[in-house]
Design a protein around this motif. Structure first.
Motif, PDB file in Angstrom:
ATOM      1  N   ILE A 175      36.276  34.065  32.333  1.00 10.62           N
ATOM      2  CA  ILE A 175      35.503  34.069  33.399  1.00 10.62           C
ATOM      3  C   ILE A 175      34.869  35.547  32.967  1.00 10.62           C
ATOM      4  O   ILE A 175      33.559  36.074  33.175  1.00 10.62           O
ATOM      5  CB  ILE A 175      35.685  34.068  34.645  1.00 10.62           C
ATOM      6  N   PRO A 185      28.799  31.882  34.886  1.00  7.30           N
ATOM      7  CA  PRO A 185      30.111  31.169  35.011  1.00  7.30           C
ATOM      8  C   PRO A 185      30.326  30.162  35.899  1.00  7.30           C
ATOM      9  O   PRO A 185      30.249  30.653  37.014  1.00  7.30           O
ATOM     10  CB  PRO A 185      30.984  32.451  35.079  1.00  7.30           C
ATOM     11  N   MET A 187      33.990  28.477  37.048  1.00  6.98           N
ATOM     12  CA  MET A 187      35.421  28.212  36.940  1.00  6.98           C
ATOM     13  C   MET A 187      36.042  27.112  37.435  1.00  6.98           C
ATOM     14  O   MET A 187      35.704  26.748  38.401  1.00  6.98           O
ATOM     15  CB  MET A 187      35.975  29.396  37.987  1.00  6.98           C
ATOM     16  N   THR A 202      31.748  34.437  39.294  1.00 13.22           N
ATOM     17  CA  THR A 202      31.240  32.950  39.161  1.00 13.22           C
ATOM     18  C   THR A 202      29.964  32.727  39.803  1.00 13.22           C
ATOM     19  O   THR A 202      29.732  33.268  41.034  1.00 13.22           O
ATOM     20  CB  THR A 202      32.506  32.292  39.426  1.00 13.22           C
TER      21      THR A 202
END
Length: 224
Positions: A175, A185, A187, A202
């Motif tokens: 990440i 990102p 996750m 994220t």
């Protein structure tokens, strides 16, 4: 307002395959055999890094005289005996998500810290190698995750701008790497639960790849 995207870059271990858990189990067996204490802590610190960085972390943890190379070779033998030949379990939703992205015309790449030969063998054994237009591995970049090099190279190979690409990762280092490269990102936690840092870095944290498919479909391409 919907924000479009044209590429998705996946990590492999812990995202595509349940391999982080498989490797950890091999190390746990070694820890019991040789009396290695608290192996989980350094193992978690190694997730998302290269073999070289893993070695450094183990020596930093247990001292320079720790026979890491011997143990790593034995762990590798155990792993390959158990999981080679297509026996490595895939995470739920892998084929569904890859098929959806392919049908939607999105570019797909893999960015794994694992060495190229292992990556391609595992993807080929699982019959999913052809989904990926680019496969970037740890032995193809100078700096490993959390540096952004591997994700930037993946975007370059795809011809995609990082800000128009999602990165699907499970590890903290992954990440960090994707965020540093300017990707978006997502996750999907595996061994490590998300912490406050991950929540900040994220775009979203989702429990499975099927949820990733739904997220991309609902919020970026319209309902299925």
């Amino acid at each position: 307002m919907k924000r479009n995207y044209n590429a998705v870059v996946f990590d492999m271990d812990g995202v595509i395959f349940d391999s982080e858990r498989a490797v950890m189990n091999c190390w746990l067996e070694l820890a019991e055999k040789y009396g290695i204490e608290n192996i989980e802590k350094p193992y978690f610190a190694c997730t998302g890094t290269t073999m070289q960085r893993t070695r450094e972390i183990m020596l930093e943890t247990y001292g320079e005289d720790f026979p890491y190379d011997t143990y790593a070779k034995e762990a590798s033998l155990r792993y390959h005996e158990k999981y080679d030949g297509g026996r490595l379990p895939m995470k739920p939703g892998v084929v569904e998500l890859l098929s959806y992205l392919k049908e939607a015309g999105k570019k797909i790449a893999l960015a794994s810290s694992t060495r190229r030969q292992t990556v391609e063998n595992q993807l080929r054994d699982a019959k999913i190698l052809d989904y990926f237009e680019a496969v970037i591995c740890g032995d193809m970049v100078k700096r490993s995750k959390p540096a952004p090099d591997i994700f930037l190279k993946a975007c370059e190979e795809l011809g995609a701008a990082p800000e128009q690409a999602f990165a699907v990762e499970d590890s903290y280092n992954g990440i960090r790497s994707a965020h540093a490269g300017g990707l978006r990102p997502i996750m999907v936690p595996d061994l490590l639960p998300p912490n406050e840092e991950m929540e900040q870095l994220t775009e979203v944290i989702l429990p499975s790849l099927l949820e990733v498919r739904d997220y991309l479909g609902e919020f970026y391409l319209g309902k299925f």
